[in-house]
Design a protein around this motif. Structure first.
Motif, PDB file in Angstrom:
ATOM      1  N   MET A  83       5.124  69.491  -2.252  1.00  0.00           N
ATOM      2  CA  MET A  83       5.282  70.602  -1.343  1.00  0.00           C
ATOM      3  C   MET A  83       6.505  70.332  -0.461  1.00  0.00           C
ATOM      4  O   MET A  83       6.804  69.207  -0.114  1.00  0.00           O
ATOM      5  CB  MET A  83       4.034  70.796  -0.483  1.00  0.00           C
ATOM      6  N   VAL A  84       7.179  71.388  -0.069  1.00  0.00           N
ATOM      7  CA  VAL A  84       8.384  71.318   0.758  1.00  0.00           C
ATOM      8  C   VAL A  84       8.131  72.058   2.065  1.00  0.00           C
ATOM      9  O   VAL A  84       7.583  73.156   2.063  1.00  0.00           O
ATOM     10  CB  VAL A  84       9.578  71.969   0.011  1.00  0.00           C
ATOM     11  N   ASP A  85       8.532  71.457   3.180  1.00  0.00           N
ATOM     12  CA  ASP A  85       8.490  72.132   4.479  1.00  0.00           C
ATOM     13  C   ASP A  85       9.793  71.819   5.206  1.00  0.00           C
ATOM     14  O   ASP A  85      10.009  70.704   5.674  1.00  0.00           O
ATOM     15  CB  ASP A  85       7.292  71.672   5.306  1.00  0.00           C
ATOM     16  N   LEU A  86      10.672  72.808   5.279  1.00  0.00           N
ATOM     17  CA  LEU A  86      11.989  72.620   5.885  1.00  0.00           C
ATOM     18  C   LEU A  86      12.120  73.285   7.250  1.00  0.00           C
ATOM     19  O   LEU A  86      13.238  73.499   7.726  1.00  0.00           O
ATOM     20  CB  LEU A  86      13.077  73.168   4.935  1.00  0.00           C
ATOM     21  N   HIS A  87      10.984  73.597   7.877  1.00  0.00           N
ATOM     22  CA  HIS A  87      11.037  74.231   9.202  1.00  0.00           C
ATOM     23  C   HIS A  87       9.826  73.772  10.019  1.00  0.00           C
ATOM     24  O   HIS A  87       8.775  74.420  10.032  1.00  0.00           O
ATOM     25  CB  HIS A  87      11.048  75.755   9.047  1.00  0.00           C
ATOM     26  N   THR A  88       9.988  72.627  10.686  1.00  0.00           N
ATOM     27  CA  THR A  88       8.916  72.083  11.511  1.00  0.00           C
ATOM     28  C   THR A  88       9.460  71.758  12.898  1.00  0.00           C
ATOM     29  O   THR A  88      10.671  71.618  13.084  1.00  0.00           O
ATOM     30  CB  THR A  88       8.328  70.800  10.892  1.00  0.00           C
ATOM     31  N   HIS A  89       8.553  71.642  13.851  1.00  0.00           N
ATOM     32  CA  HIS A  89       8.934  71.315  15.228  1.00  0.00           C
ATOM     33  C   HIS A  89       8.028  70.206  15.760  1.00  0.00           C
ATOM     34  O   HIS A  89       6.863  70.107  15.379  1.00  0.00           O
ATOM     35  CB  HIS A  89       8.805  72.533  16.140  1.00  0.00           C
ATOM     36  N   THR A  90       8.576  69.413  16.654  1.00  0.00           N
ATOM     37  CA  THR A  90       7.817  68.368  17.336  1.00  0.00           C
ATOM     38  C   THR A  90       7.783  68.677  18.830  1.00  0.00           C
ATOM     39  O   THR A  90       8.299  69.710  19.266  1.00  0.00           O
ATOM     40  CB  THR A  90       8.457  66.977  17.130  1.00  0.00           C
ATOM     41  N   ILE A  91       7.247  67.762  19.593  1.00  0.00           N
ATOM     42  CA  ILE A  91       7.212  67.928  21.049  1.00  0.00           C
ATOM     43  C   ILE A  91       8.605  67.868  21.661  1.00  0.00           C
ATOM     44  O   ILE A  91       8.763  68.136  22.853  1.00  0.00           O
ATOM     45  CB  ILE A  91       6.290  66.886  21.713  1.00  0.00           C
ATOM     46  N   TYR A  92       9.618  67.546  20.847  1.00  0.00           N
ATOM     47  CA  TYR A  92      10.989  67.569  21.358  1.00  0.00           C
ATOM     48  C   TYR A  92      11.503  68.988  21.555  1.00  0.00           C
ATOM     49  O   TYR A  92      12.555  69.192  22.149  1.00  0.00           O
ATOM     50  CB  TYR A  92      11.934  66.780  20.453  1.00  0.00           C
ATOM     51  N   SER A  93      10.775  69.976  21.048  1.00  0.00           N
ATOM     52  CA  SER A  93      11.084  71.366  21.385  1.00  0.00           C
ATOM     53  C   SER A  93       9.764  72.089  21.615  1.00  0.00           C
ATOM     54  O   SER A  93       9.047  71.737  22.543  1.00  0.00           O
ATOM     55  CB  SER A  93      11.978  72.040  20.333  1.00  0.00           C
ATOM     56  N   ASP A  94       9.416  73.039  20.784  1.00  0.00           N
ATOM     57  CA  ASP A  94       8.191  73.807  21.046  1.00  0.00           C
ATOM     58  C   ASP A  94       7.050  73.476  20.086  1.00  0.00           C
ATOM     59  O   ASP A  94       6.137  74.265  19.918  1.00  0.00           O
ATOM     60  CB  ASP A  94       8.487  75.303  21.043  1.00  0.00           C
ATOM     61  N   GLY A  95       7.074  72.278  19.505  1.00  0.00           N
ATOM     62  CA  GLY A  95       5.995  71.849  18.627  1.00  0.00           C
ATOM     63  C   GLY A  95       4.830  71.260  19.405  1.00  0.00           C
ATOM     64  O   GLY A  95       4.935  70.958  20.594  1.00  0.00           O
ATOM     65  N   THR A  96       3.738  71.063  18.714  1.00  0.00           N
ATOM     66  CA  THR A  96       2.515  70.523  19.310  1.00  0.00           C
ATOM     67  C   THR A  96       2.403  69.017  19.130  1.00  0.00           C
ATOM     68  O   THR A  96       1.856  68.327  19.978  1.00  0.00           O
ATOM     69  CB  THR A  96       1.287  71.201  18.658  1.00  0.00           C
ATOM     70  N   TRP A  97       2.933  68.495  18.019  1.00  0.00           N
ATOM     71  CA  TRP A  97       2.742  67.094  17.659  1.00  0.00           C
ATOM     72  C   TRP A  97       3.982  66.251  17.931  1.00  0.00           C
ATOM     73  O   TRP A  97       5.106  66.743  17.856  1.00  0.00           O
ATOM     74  CB  TRP A  97       2.404  66.969  16.183  1.00  0.00           C
ATOM     75  N   ASN A  98       3.746  64.961  18.180  1.00  0.00           N
ATOM     76  CA  ASN A  98       4.867  64.025  18.234  1.00  0.00           C
ATOM     77  C   ASN A  98       5.304  63.723  16.803  1.00  0.00           C
ATOM     78  O   ASN A  98       4.687  64.187  15.840  1.00  0.00           O
ATOM     79  CB  ASN A  98       4.495  62.754  19.019  1.00  0.00           C
ATOM     80  N   VAL A  99       6.366  62.947  16.640  1.00  0.00           N
ATOM     81  CA  VAL A  99       6.929  62.684  15.320  1.00  0.00           C
ATOM     82  C   VAL A  99       5.906  61.999  14.414  1.00  0.00           C
ATOM     83  O   VAL A  99       5.719  62.391  13.257  1.00  0.00           O
ATOM     84  CB  VAL A  99       8.217  61.833  15.431  1.00  0.00           C
ATOM     85  N   LYS A 100       5.234  60.990  14.917  1.00  0.00           N
ATOM     86  CA  LYS A 100       4.241  60.258  14.117  1.00  0.00           C
ATOM     87  C   LYS A 100       3.160  61.197  13.595  1.00  0.00           C
ATOM     88  O   LYS A 100       2.831  61.182  12.408  1.00  0.00           O
ATOM     89  CB  LYS A 100       3.622  59.140  14.945  1.00  0.00           C
ATOM     90  N   LYS A 101       2.600  62.030  14.449  1.00  0.00           N
ATOM     91  CA  LYS A 101       1.533  62.954  14.060  1.00  0.00           C
ATOM     92  C   LYS A 101       2.050  63.977  13.034  1.00  0.00           C
ATOM     93  O   LYS A 101       1.353  64.302  12.068  1.00  0.00           O
ATOM     94  CB  LYS A 101       0.963  63.660  15.293  1.00  0.00           C
ATOM     95  N   LEU A 102       3.262  64.476  13.232  1.00  0.00           N
ATOM     96  CA  LEU A 102       3.838  65.419  12.274  1.00  0.00           C
ATOM     97  C   LEU A 102       3.956  64.778  10.893  1.00  0.00           C
ATOM     98  O   LEU A 102       3.600  65.384   9.880  1.00  0.00           O
ATOM     99  CB  LEU A 102       5.209  65.902  12.745  1.00  0.00           C
ATOM    100  N   LEU A 103       4.425  63.533  10.846  1.00  0.00           N
ATOM    101  CA  LEU A 103       4.560  62.839   9.573  1.00  0.00           C
ATOM    102  C   LEU A 103       3.199  62.582   8.935  1.00  0.00           C
ATOM    103  O   LEU A 103       3.043  62.721   7.712  1.00  0.00           O
ATOM    104  CB  LEU A 103       5.323  61.533   9.759  1.00  0.00           C
TER     105      LEU A 103
END
Length: 93
Positions: free
Chosen positions: A1-21
């Motif tokens: 699966m491919v996801d080329l549009h995600t966000h982290t807490i560095y902008s308007d995302g909910t998860w930090n980098v570790k959680k996103l990964l």
């Protein structure tokens, strides 16, 4: 699966980098781009931390740029750049 549009807490995302990964791996993502708004801080964090236990897929550098064209705000996705150079450019702008 491919996801080329995600966000982290560095902008308007909910998860930090570790959680996103972790979530990407759990959902079968093998190609990922973190496209925070006007920020490449996630890539600076990735460079300084070993997250290979959380995600073993390929990560393509990306960013979502807030732009204005013809007095209309648009969001433009950009990919596959040098994160250090982009960080300097973003700080200047």
């Amino acid at each position: 699966m491919v996801d080329l549009h995600t966000h982290t807490i560095y902008s308007d995302g909910t998860w930090n980098v570790k959680k996103l990964l972790e979530e990407a791996k759990k959902n079968g993502v093998t190609l990922l781009s973190i496209t925070d708004h006007d920020s490449v801080d996630a890539y600076l964090e990735l460079r300084n931390n070993d997250y290979s236990n959380y995600f073993s897929g390929k990560i393509i550098p990306g960013c979502e740029f807030d732009c204005v064209f013809d007095n209309i705000k648009i969001e433009l996705l950009g990919y596959n750049f040098d994160a250090d150079k982009m960080n300097l450019w973003l700080q200047d702008k």
